[in-house]
Design an enzyme around this catalytic site. Structure first.
Site, PDB file in Angstrom:
ATOM      1  N   ASN A  39       9.446   9.607  -1.958  1.00 22.35           N
ATOM      2  CA  ASN A  39       8.361  10.308  -2.652  1.00 22.35           C
ATOM      3  C   ASN A  39       7.796  11.437  -1.790  1.00 22.35           C
ATOM      4  O   ASN A  39       7.385  12.465  -2.318  1.00 22.35           O
ATOM      5  CB  ASN A  39       7.281   9.324  -3.087  1.00 22.35           C
ATOM      6  CG  ASN A  39       7.727   8.541  -4.288  1.00 22.35           C
ATOM      7  OD1 ASN A  39       7.968   9.100  -5.340  1.00 22.35           O
ATOM      8  ND2 ASN A  39       7.879   7.234  -4.121  1.00 22.35           N
ATOM      9  N   ARG A  52       0.205  -1.162   2.736  1.00 23.51           N
ATOM     10  CA  ARG A  52      -1.009  -1.773   3.268  1.00 23.51           C
ATOM     11  C   ARG A  52      -2.171  -1.492   2.328  1.00 23.51           C
ATOM     12  O   ARG A  52      -2.218  -0.451   1.683  1.00 23.51           O
ATOM     13  CB  ARG A  52      -1.346  -1.215   4.645  1.00 23.51           C
ATOM     14  CG  ARG A  52      -0.332  -1.611   5.688  1.00 23.51           C
ATOM     15  CD  ARG A  52      -0.844  -1.339   7.081  1.00 23.51           C
ATOM     16  NE  ARG A  52       0.103  -1.840   8.050  1.00 23.51           N
ATOM     17  CZ  ARG A  52       0.089  -3.074   8.541  1.00 23.51           C
ATOM     18  NH1 ARG A  52      -0.833  -3.919   8.159  1.00 23.51           N
ATOM     19  NH2 ARG A  52       1.002  -3.444   9.421  1.00 23.51           N
ATOM     20  N   ILE A  65      -5.764  -0.355   1.732  1.00 27.05           N
ATOM     21  CA  ILE A  65      -6.696   0.552   2.405  1.00 27.05           C
ATOM     22  C   ILE A  65      -8.064  -0.125   2.492  1.00 27.05           C
ATOM     23  O   ILE A  65      -8.553  -0.698   1.522  1.00 27.05           O
ATOM     24  CB  ILE A  65      -6.791   1.885   1.643  1.00 27.05           C
ATOM     25  CG1 ILE A  65      -5.421   2.577   1.610  1.00 27.05           C
ATOM     26  CG2 ILE A  65      -7.855   2.796   2.249  1.00 27.05           C
ATOM     27  CD1 ILE A  65      -4.843   2.898   2.961  1.00 27.05           C
ATOM     28  N   HIS A 122       1.972   3.606  -7.809  1.00 20.29           N
ATOM     29  CA  HIS A 122       2.314   2.191  -7.996  1.00 20.29           C
ATOM     30  C   HIS A 122       3.467   2.062  -8.991  1.00 20.29           C
ATOM     31  O   HIS A 122       3.440   2.676 -10.057  1.00 20.29           O
ATOM     32  CB  HIS A 122       1.107   1.402  -8.499  1.00 20.29           C
ATOM     33  CG  HIS A 122       1.389  -0.049  -8.639  1.00 20.29           C
ATOM     34  ND1 HIS A 122       1.491  -0.882  -7.554  1.00 20.29           N
ATOM     35  CD2 HIS A 122       1.638  -0.810  -9.721  1.00 20.29           C
ATOM     36  CE1 HIS A 122       1.789  -2.108  -7.971  1.00 20.29           C
ATOM     37  NE2 HIS A 122       1.880  -2.085  -9.289  1.00 20.29           N
TER      38      HIS A 122
END
Length: 189
Positions: free
Chosen positions: A14, A89, A91, A107
């Protein structure tokens, strides 16, 4: 020219899609830094080849998440938007407070369905016929922030998981640069 920081944990496809959109003149921005939590992630190779500065953060080197995030914030250059693109992770409050309403996440599912780190696998195992990709603002929850845009991806009968993963990634590579471009054009960032 808007200044983007990409957080990623793995391959960086991405990141590469964003760079391609910038190079093609489709995205009026520049990626000024890549943040990664794995020293051997391929996204670092991609960024270094592009001359983009990198920050590698090993969370185990810090007493807690807040301390690790403070270390990130102190090293980041000035920026307009933080993009979580495969950053695995959650945030925390430190980054959220430093960049309110300026952190978005990509997502691999149609939220609010299938949040968390296994969105593709969860949708596949559940047996849905349509899944997709979501870009949303990051908040203190897990994939619970305000949705900015979504793109549906159908799941064909008997489609393999690798084929679905490839379709999801193709949708991500289209949607993420478009959303960032839209945010810039709309004056949101």
């Amino acid at each position: 020219m808007k200044r983007l920081v990409v957080f990623a944990s793995g391959n960086g496809s991405n990141y590469a899609a964003l760079q391609a959109a910038i190079a093609a003149g489709e995205l009026a921005a520049q990626i000024v830094c890549v943040v990664c939590d794995h020293v051997d992630a391929y996204v670092l190779t991609r960024a270094q080849a592009d001359g983009v500065p990198v920050i590698v953060i090993n969370y185990r080197d810090y007493p807690d998440k807040a301390a690790a995030e403070r270390a990130i914030v102190t090293q980041l250059p000035p920026l307009d938007l933080v993009i979580l693109a495969g950053y695995m992770r959650i945030i925390g409050d430190t980054l959220l407070a430093a960049y309110p309403k300026r952190i978005i996440n990509l997502h691999p599912a149609l939220l609010p369905s299938f949040p968390g780190r296994n969105g593709i696998l969860d949708a596949y195992n559940y047996g849905v016929r349509i899944t997709g990709v979501t870009v949303h603002y990051v908040d203190a929850g897990i994939d619970s922030g305000e949705i900015i845009a979504q793109q549906a991806v159908p799941i064909a009968p008997k489609q393999s998981l690798p084929a679905l993963e490839a379709a999801i990634h193709a949708a991500e590579h289209q949607l993420l640069p478009q959303v960032v471009s839209d945010l810039i054009e709309e004056g949101v960032i």
